[in-house]
Design a protein around this motif. Structure first.
Motif, short mmCIF file in Angstrom:
data_model
loop_
_atom_site.label_atom_id
_atom_site.label_comp_id
_atom_site.label_asym_id
_atom_site.label_seq_id
_atom_site.Cartn_x
_atom_site.Cartn_y
_atom_site.Cartn_z
N ASN A 170 -14.52 -99.82 -8.60
CA ASN A 170 -13.92 -100.52 -9.74
C ASN A 170 -14.81 -101.71 -10.11
O ASN A 170 -14.71 -102.78 -9.51
CB ASN A 170 -12.51 -101.00 -9.36
CG ASN A 170 -11.91 -101.91 -10.42
OD1 ASN A 170 -12.33 -101.91 -11.57
ND2 ASN A 170 -10.93 -102.69 -10.02
N CYS A 212 -7.34 -102.08 -10.06
CA CYS A 212 -7.42 -102.25 -8.60
C CYS A 212 -6.39 -101.34 -7.92
O CYS A 212 -6.69 -100.70 -6.91
CB CYS A 212 -7.13 -103.70 -8.21
SG CYS A 212 -8.22 -104.91 -8.99
N CYS A 250 -13.62 -105.49 -10.72
CA CYS A 250 -13.22 -106.40 -9.64
C CYS A 250 -14.20 -106.34 -8.48
O CYS A 250 -14.28 -107.27 -7.68
CB CYS A 250 -11.82 -106.01 -9.18
SG CYS A 250 -11.13 -107.02 -7.87
N SER A 265 -6.19 -103.74 -4.17
CA SER A 265 -6.79 -102.41 -3.99
C SER A 265 -6.59 -101.91 -2.57
O SER A 265 -6.29 -100.73 -2.34
CB SER A 265 -8.27 -102.40 -4.38
OG SER A 265 -9.03 -103.18 -3.49
N ARG A 310 -5.78 -105.94 -13.08
CA ARG A 310 -5.33 -105.62 -11.72
C ARG A 310 -4.87 -104.16 -11.59
O ARG A 310 -4.90 -103.60 -10.50
CB ARG A 310 -4.17 -106.54 -11.33
CG ARG A 310 -4.52 -107.99 -11.39
CD ARG A 310 -4.99 -108.45 -10.04
NE ARG A 310 -6.44 -108.56 -9.99
CZ ARG A 310 -7.11 -109.03 -8.95
NH1 ARG A 310 -6.47 -109.42 -7.88
NH2 ARG A 310 -8.40 -109.10 -8.97
N CYS A 313 -10.44 -106.45 -3.22
CA CYS A 313 -9.30 -107.37 -3.25
C CYS A 313 -8.09 -106.84 -2.48
O CYS A 313 -8.03 -105.67 -2.10
CB CYS A 313 -8.93 -107.66 -4.70
SG CYS A 313 -8.21 -106.25 -5.53
N ASP A 323 -14.15 -103.67 -6.35
CA ASP A 323 -13.52 -102.91 -5.27
C ASP A 323 -14.25 -101.59 -5.08
O ASP A 323 -14.59 -100.91 -6.04
CB ASP A 323 -12.07 -102.54 -5.63
CG ASP A 323 -11.26 -103.73 -6.08
OD1 ASP A 323 -11.29 -104.74 -5.38
OD2 ASP A 323 -10.60 -103.63 -7.13
ZN ZN Z 1 -9.49 -105.49 -7.17
#
Ligand code: ZN
Length: 150
Positions: free
Chosen positions: A36, A128, A39, A67, A125, A64, A41
């Motif tokens: 991702n 995530c 972010c 995730s 988000r 994060c 991830d």
């Molecule tokens: Zn994330």
């Protein structure tokens, strides 16, 4: 803070701290990578299938809390499920995240996953939270190329 928000915080923090099924599976039948970029991830997912059932599933990720918690909750949820059940859960989860009309049995299908509903308020988000699901779908489809949320 509402009860749901409190529960959400608690579950996300707990699953982030001690994620379930956090390991690679060496002799996996399917695996896929997901990333991702919004972010940062990343996740790698392995699974074993027997008679159309997910008999084992494991993941490793960096990124994060959302995730990782979502990956942990997902692996717990789909372990022991058939492809069809997994697709049904995937669709219900996507409806939860995109806030499009919920199916009448979505709450029953989602169970614990429903605490992630609060994530749907934050579009960035959502990527995530849905990353592990897109990665799972790619793995089940035998798609070895990396998935990106872009
Ligand atoms: Zn994330």
């Amino acid at each position: 803070m509402s009860d749901l928000e409190e529960l959400y915080q608690e579950i996300v923090m707990e699953h982030n701290r001690s994620p379930r099924n956090f390991h690679r599976i060496e002799d996996s039948d399917y695996s896929a990578d997901g990333f991702n970029p919004f972010c940062g991830d990343s996740i790698v997912l392995d699974l074993k299938m027997e008679n159309n059932l997910i008999t084992d599933i494991g993941f490793e990720s960096s990124g994060c809390a959302i995730s990782r918690a979502s990956s942990s909750l997902m692996t717990d949820k789909v372990k022991g499920k058939s492809r069809e059940d997994t697709n049904e859960i995937f669709d219900a989860f996507r409806r939860l995240m995109t806030r499009i009309s919920k199916g009448t049995s979505d709450s029953d299908i989602l169970g614990d996953l429903e605490v992630l509903e609060g994530v749907s308020e934050f579009p960035v988000r959502v990527k995530c939270a849905t990353l592990p699901w897109h990665t799972l779908k790619a793995a089940l489809e035998g798609n070895k190329t990396a998935v990106s949320t872009e």
